[in-house]
Scaffold this motif. Structure first.
Motif, mmCIF file in Angstrom:
data_model
loop_
_atom_site.group_PDB
_atom_site.id
_atom_site.type_symbol
_atom_site.label_atom_id
_atom_site.label_comp_id
_atom_site.label_asym_id
_atom_site.label_seq_id
_atom_site.Cartn_x
_atom_site.Cartn_y
_atom_site.Cartn_z
ATOM 1 N N GLY A 104 0.829 -1.199 0.000
ATOM 2 C CA GLY A 104 0.000 0.000 0.000
ATOM 3 C C GLY A 104 0.868 1.255 0.000
ATOM 4 O O GLY A 104 0.601 2.204 -0.730
ATOM 5 N N MET A 105 1.910 1.241 0.818
ATOM 6 C CA MET A 105 2.813 2.387 0.879
ATOM 7 C C MET A 105 3.502 2.587 -0.468
ATOM 8 O O MET A 105 3.636 3.708 -0.948
ATOM 9 C CB MET A 105 3.867 2.170 1.971
ATOM 10 N N MET A 106 3.931 1.482 -1.074
ATOM 11 C CA MET A 106 4.601 1.568 -2.378
ATOM 12 C C MET A 106 3.636 2.142 -3.409
ATOM 13 O O MET A 106 4.015 2.994 -4.222
ATOM 14 C CB MET A 106 5.066 0.171 -2.823
ATOM 15 N N LEU A 107 2.387 1.697 -3.366
ATOM 16 C CA LEU A 107 1.379 2.180 -4.309
ATOM 17 C C LEU A 107 1.157 3.685 -4.107
ATOM 18 O O LEU A 107 1.119 4.449 -5.068
ATOM 19 C CB LEU A 107 0.065 1.424 -4.086
ATOM 20 N N ALA A 108 1.043 4.098 -2.849
ATOM 21 C CA ALA A 108 0.823 5.515 -2.546
ATOM 22 C C ALA A 108 2.022 6.348 -3.001
ATOM 23 O O ALA A 108 1.868 7.400 -3.618
ATOM 24 C CB ALA A 108 0.596 5.701 -1.049
ATOM 25 N N MET A 109 3.226 5.865 -2.710
ATOM 26 C CA MET A 109 4.432 6.600 -3.111
ATOM 27 C C MET A 109 4.525 6.666 -4.626
ATOM 28 O O MET A 109 4.924 7.691 -5.196
ATOM 29 C CB MET A 109 5.681 5.923 -2.526
ATOM 30 N N GLY A 110 4.135 5.575 -5.299
ATOM 31 C CA GLY A 110 4.159 5.560 -6.760
ATOM 32 C C GLY A 110 3.197 6.597 -7.314
ATOM 33 O O GLY A 110 3.529 7.329 -8.237
ATOM 34 N N ALA A 111 1.989 6.665 -6.715
ATOM 35 C CA ALA A 111 0.987 7.634 -7.178
ATOM 36 C C ALA A 111 1.506 9.062 -6.957
ATOM 37 O O ALA A 111 1.369 9.925 -7.818
ATOM 38 C CB ALA A 111 -0.318 7.424 -6.424
ATOM 39 N N CYS A 159 4.620 10.006 -6.793
ATOM 40 C CA CYS A 159 5.717 10.236 -7.733
ATOM 41 C C CYS A 159 5.167 10.572 -9.115
ATOM 42 O O CYS A 159 5.651 11.491 -9.765
ATOM 43 C CB CYS A 159 6.615 9.000 -7.813
ATOM 44 N N VAL A 160 4.149 9.829 -9.537
ATOM 45 C CA VAL A 160 3.556 10.084 -10.854
ATOM 46 C C VAL A 160 2.958 11.493 -10.886
ATOM 47 O O VAL A 160 3.140 12.231 -11.865
ATOM 48 C CB VAL A 160 2.470 9.035 -11.163
ATOM 49 N N LEU A 161 2.274 11.883 -9.822
ATOM 50 C CA LEU A 161 1.680 13.220 -9.764
ATOM 51 C C LEU A 161 2.770 14.293 -9.800
ATOM 52 O O LEU A 161 2.646 15.291 -10.503
ATOM 53 C CB LEU A 161 0.845 13.365 -8.483
ATOM 54 N N ALA A 162 3.859 14.069 -9.043
ATOM 55 C CA ALA A 162 4.958 15.031 -8.995
ATOM 56 C C ALA A 162 5.587 15.181 -10.378
ATOM 57 O O ALA A 162 5.875 16.296 -10.823
ATOM 58 C CB ALA A 162 6.003 14.585 -7.973
ATOM 59 N N VAL A 163 5.788 14.053 -11.073
ATOM 60 C CA VAL A 163 6.387 14.104 -12.408
ATOM 61 C C VAL A 163 5.465 14.846 -13.373
ATOM 62 O O VAL A 163 5.930 15.669 -14.164
ATOM 63 C CB VAL A 163 6.665 12.673 -12.925
ATOM 64 N N MET A 164 4.157 14.585 -13.264
ATOM 65 C CA MET A 164 3.202 15.271 -14.143
ATOM 66 C C MET A 164 3.233 16.777 -13.897
ATOM 67 O O MET A 164 3.223 17.571 -14.840
ATOM 68 C CB MET A 164 1.786 14.723 -13.894
#
Length: 51
Positions: free
Chosen positions: A14-21, A23-28
């Motif tokens: 869950g933490m990995m999924l949240a961090m991934g989301a 990260c994706v938002l930050a990159v966008m």
């Protein structure tokens, strides 16, 4: 022991999924900001010409 490991794995996933989301938002956001900056720099500056 096994159950505890599974619980930690689930939380870690869950933490990995949240961090991934995040990260994706930050990159966008960074990509959009870069695009806006490039657009602004390439456009003729009307304000600086007037001043």
């Amino acid at each position: 022991m096994m159950g505890s490991g599974m619980m930690m794995n689930g939380m870690g996933g869950g933490m990995m999924l949240a961090m991934g989301a995040v990260c994706v938002l930050a990159v966008m956001v960074l990509v959009l900001a870069a695009a806006a900056l490039i657009k602004y720099l390439r456009s003729p500056q009307v304000g600086s010409d007037g001043a």
